[in-house]
Design an enzyme around this catalytic site. Structure first.
Site, PDB file in Angstrom:
ATOM      1  N   LYS A 129       0.842  -1.198   0.000  1.00  0.00           N
ATOM      2  CA  LYS A 129       0.000   0.000   0.000  1.00  0.00           C
ATOM      3  C   LYS A 129       0.876   1.247   0.000  1.00  0.00           C
ATOM      4  O   LYS A 129       1.759   1.410   0.833  1.00  0.00           O
ATOM      5  CB  LYS A 129      -0.895  -0.004   1.238  1.00  0.00           C
ATOM      6  CG  LYS A 129      -1.699   1.278   1.441  1.00  0.00           C
ATOM      7  CD  LYS A 129      -2.432   1.258   2.788  1.00  0.00           C
ATOM      8  CE  LYS A 129      -3.062   2.592   3.105  1.00  0.00           C
ATOM      9  NZ  LYS A 129      -3.680   2.620   4.448  1.00  0.00           N
ATOM     10  N   ASP A 176      -2.230  10.456   4.084  1.00  0.00           N
ATOM     11  CA  ASP A 176      -3.636  10.105   4.276  1.00  0.00           C
ATOM     12  C   ASP A 176      -4.305  11.087   5.228  1.00  0.00           C
ATOM     13  O   ASP A 176      -4.171  10.995   6.442  1.00  0.00           O
ATOM     14  CB  ASP A 176      -3.750   8.685   4.832  1.00  0.00           C
ATOM     15  CG  ASP A 176      -5.198   8.259   5.007  1.00  0.00           C
ATOM     16  OD1 ASP A 176      -6.073   8.899   4.385  1.00  0.00           O
ATOM     17  OD2 ASP A 176      -5.438   7.286   5.749  1.00  0.00           O
ATOM     18  N   LYS A 179      -9.589  12.851   9.131  1.00  0.00           N
ATOM     19  CA  LYS A 179      -9.036  12.363  10.393  1.00  0.00           C
ATOM     20  C   LYS A 179      -8.987  13.489  11.427  1.00  0.00           C
ATOM     21  O   LYS A 179      -8.940  14.674  11.059  1.00  0.00           O
ATOM     22  CB  LYS A 179      -7.611  11.840  10.180  1.00  0.00           C
ATOM     23  CG  LYS A 179      -7.502  10.579   9.365  1.00  0.00           C
ATOM     24  CD  LYS A 179      -6.046  10.176   9.210  1.00  0.00           C
ATOM     25  CE  LYS A 179      -5.908   8.904   8.383  1.00  0.00           C
ATOM     26  NZ  LYS A 179      -6.401   7.716   9.098  1.00  0.00           N
ATOM     27  N   ASP A 190       1.748   6.170   5.788  1.00  0.00           N
ATOM     28  CA  ASP A 190       0.746   5.277   5.217  1.00  0.00           C
ATOM     29  C   ASP A 190       1.235   4.600   3.940  1.00  0.00           C
ATOM     30  O   ASP A 190       0.473   3.869   3.299  1.00  0.00           O
ATOM     31  CB  ASP A 190      -0.560   6.040   4.962  1.00  0.00           C
ATOM     32  CG  ASP A 190      -1.788   5.185   5.210  1.00  0.00           C
ATOM     33  OD1 ASP A 190      -1.649   4.136   5.858  1.00  0.00           O
ATOM     34  OD2 ASP A 190      -2.884   5.568   4.757  1.00  0.00           O
ATOM     35  N   ASP A 206     -11.875   7.280   4.553  1.00  0.00           N
ATOM     36  CA  ASP A 206     -10.626   6.980   5.259  1.00  0.00           C
ATOM     37  C   ASP A 206     -10.301   5.488   5.208  1.00  0.00           C
ATOM     38  O   ASP A 206      -9.253   5.065   5.673  1.00  0.00           O
ATOM     39  CB  ASP A 206     -10.722   7.453   6.713  1.00  0.00           C
ATOM     40  CG  ASP A 206      -9.366   7.490   7.396  1.00  0.00           C
ATOM     41  OD1 ASP A 206      -8.351   7.586   6.675  1.00  0.00           O
ATOM     42  OD2 ASP A 206      -9.313   7.414   8.639  1.00  0.00           O
ATOM     43  N   GLU A 253      -9.376   3.977   2.629  1.00  0.00           N
ATOM     44  CA  GLU A 253      -8.903   4.099   1.241  1.00  0.00           C
ATOM     45  C   GLU A 253      -7.872   3.054   0.871  1.00  0.00           C
ATOM     46  O   GLU A 253      -7.723   2.705  -0.302  1.00  0.00           O
ATOM     47  CB  GLU A 253      -8.335   5.502   1.010  1.00  0.00           C
ATOM     48  CG  GLU A 253      -6.879   5.714   1.384  1.00  0.00           C
ATOM     49  CD  GLU A 253      -6.587   5.511   2.872  1.00  0.00           C
ATOM     50  OE1 GLU A 253      -5.461   5.096   3.199  1.00  0.00           O
ATOM     51  OE2 GLU A 253      -7.467   5.761   3.705  1.00  0.00           O
ATOM     52  N   ARG A 261      -7.688  -0.158   1.249  1.00  0.00           N
ATOM     53  CA  ARG A 261      -8.228  -1.359   0.610  1.00  0.00           C
ATOM     54  C   ARG A 261      -8.691  -1.078  -0.814  1.00  0.00           C
ATOM     55  O   ARG A 261      -8.727  -1.989  -1.641  1.00  0.00           O
ATOM     56  CB  ARG A 261      -9.368  -1.917   1.461  1.00  0.00           C
ATOM     57  CG  ARG A 261     -10.568  -1.013   1.595  1.00  0.00           C
ATOM     58  CD  ARG A 261     -11.378  -1.315   2.841  1.00  0.00           C
ATOM     59  NE  ARG A 261     -10.656  -0.946   4.051  1.00  0.00           N
ATOM     60  CZ  ARG A 261     -11.138  -1.131   5.278  1.00  0.00           C
ATOM     61  NH1 ARG A 261     -12.318  -1.685   5.452  1.00  0.00           N
ATOM     62  NH2 ARG A 261     -10.429  -0.773   6.323  1.00  0.00           N
TER      63      ARG A 261
END
Length: 496
Positions: A264, A269, A276, A287, A346, A348, A350
């Site tokens: 990933k 993020d 967030k 991230d 959030d 995101e 996946r």
């Protein structure tokens, strides 16, 4: 830091600092410590008797020799109880030692730590790993450098030429692997305004060029042609366009299918529209730690010239709340054709991974492994102690877990039972991209499993292990580079 070797007797070997491992037992019980104590006229045993140092794990004590030995200083490092010593404890002790040496301002030192741990399998490897990983720091953006010395060299002192030959081989291998971990740490440590998707793609191309790895970078137009709407949807709110990085290292039997690694790569993020909280958001540059781990693993595998077939896939995007950002309530048709209702922007990671996992099927992988800082729920469940592992193949999970035990990058398996899919059902699409407050780590893995087909697959959730808040013996504060040593160990054990 350079790792070199030398043969000789510790009692006559000159060095600014000589590192010795000590157990929780009297110095006189160890012949070498007894001989050193005699040269120091009881200076070491007096420290023991006064309880200043008792050999407890990760405790250290610096002793000046005042010319009584060629070594100017002796650094005693605790190994704990002899019967409880493991490779991981040796690794920790080495990390403790290198920090203590660094604090003296001395850039070079000699080590006999591995001698005390000679009864532990792979103690020399663990020693080198601890020194190299424990000496790491990321100070690229500091205009005033630390007063502590940059570590330049450690000399492994061995008994004879036969032992030295082995030490040279071990040191060369561990340096290659630890440099790959450092590379991954550096990538994760870069701020979000530097480490954009384009930056990560440039780093990938440069890495491939140095090591002779095939690398292709797909940009937005080609991703659109491939219908990678999972990745593209996440990137809609950012001015920085996404990338999809493809590495191919094919040094194994041409008849054998490759292992495919997926990392990933969310370079920052914000949470998107589902923003967030502001506290701690600055850390969301990490991230892309899964992407960094895949790149680091490719670097180590190519550097070691392992005879394996390995593919690395890295979907890269920035998740921002711009005017064009994807929204809660949107429906996205992913590359596989499956539709996903977005209930949380959030969630995101996946969305990136599902397209990459589907793309991986074209390689008919022997094994498919993804790494992602995917869920805060994994941090709640396992803290920073272990990475969560889930998958559809018990043998693959056992192999990865064994590699984790050997490297100190431990894994803990969570189930991916079909019942967990109930919370992912959508009224208007094939599934939702998030299932609510419960079983967040598992429901995320359940979602990913919809995209792997019958491939042997394992998912590593590194949300808790990719970053160290306080600092541990060989894990300084910040990015840990988790996954690199684990995956190299797995590949070596399984395919070499």
């Amino acid at each position: 830091m350079h790792v070199t070797t030398a043969t000789g007797d510790a009692l006559v070997h000159p060095s600014p600092v000589l590192v010795l491992g000590c157990f929780e037992e009297r110095f006189a019980d160890d012949p070498l410590m007894g001989a050193i104590d005699e040269k120091l006229q009881g200076g070491a045993s007096s420290i023991w008797e006064s309880n200043e140092f008792a050999g407890k794990l990760n405790k250290s004590k610096l002793i000046h020799t005042f010319g009584r030995l060629p070594a100017e200083r002796i650094l005693l490092v605790g190994l704990g109880k002899r019967e409880e010593l493991t490779a991981e404890r040796v690794r920790q002790a080495a990390g403790t030692a290198v920090k203590a040496v660094r604090a003296t301002g001395v850039p070079r030192f000699t080590s006999l730590l591995h001698r005390a741990a000679a009864g532990v399998e792979r103690s020399l490897e663990a020693t080198v790993d601890g020194y190299l990983l424990g000496s790491y720091s990321f100070d690229h953006y500091k205009t005033k450098k630390s007063d502590e010395a940059a570590m330049e060299e450690v000399v492994l002192l061995v008994a004879d030429d036969t032992e030295r030959e082995k030490a040279v081989r071990v040191a060369e291998e561990r340096v290659t692997i630890c440099e790959a971990v450092t590379f991954a740490r550096d990538l994760v440590s870069q701020p979000g305004n530097v480490a954009t998707p384009a930056y990560l793609a440039d780093q990938a191309i440069a890495l491939a060029g140095r090591l002779g790895i095939t690398c292709r970078v797909l940009e937005r137009e080609e991703m659109e042609r491939l219908s990678m709407e999972g990745i593209l949807s996440v990137a809609k709110g950012s001015h920085n366009p996404p990338r999809f990085i493809v590495f191919e290292y094919l040094a194994g039997d041409p008849k054998k299918r490759p292992v495919v690694l997926v990392g990933k790569g969310v370079t920052f993020d914000s949470g998107g529209i589902s923003l967030k909280p502001r506290e701690g958001m600055e850390r969301m540059k990490d991230d892309m730690a899964g992407a960094a781990a895949v790149m680091g693993t490719l670097r180590a595998v190519a550097g070691l010239r392992l005879p394996v077939n390995l593919v690395g896939l890295i979907p890269v995007a920035e998740n921002m709340p711009g005017g064009g950002a994807y929204k809660p309530g949107d429906v996205v048709r992913t590359m596989s054709g499956q539709t996903v209702e977005i209930v949380n922007t959030d969630a995101e990671g996946r969305m990136l991974l599902c397209d990459a996992l589907h793309y991986a099927q074209r390689y008919r992988p022997a094994a498919l492994i993804d790494l992602a800082t995917l869920t805060g729920a994994c941090l709640v469940a396992l803290g920073t102690v272990a990475t969560g592992v889930m998958g559809n193949d018990p043998a693959l999970i056992r192999a990865l877990t064994g590699a984790g035990e050997a490297t100190g990058e431990r894994l803990w398996e969570l189930p991916v039972w079909e019942e967990f899919g109930e919370i992912m059902k959508s009224d208007i699409a094939d599934m939702k991209n998030a299932g609510g407050a419960h079983a967040g780590t598992i429901s995320a893995a359940w979602f990913l499993q919809r995209y792997v087909g019958k491939t042997k697959w394992a998912h590593l959730d590194i949300a808790g292990t990719a970053w160290e808040d306080k600092g541990k013996p060989y894990l300084p504060k910040g990015a840990t580079g988790v996954g690199v040593r684990l995956l190299v160990e797995y590949l070596q054990r399984t395919f070499c």
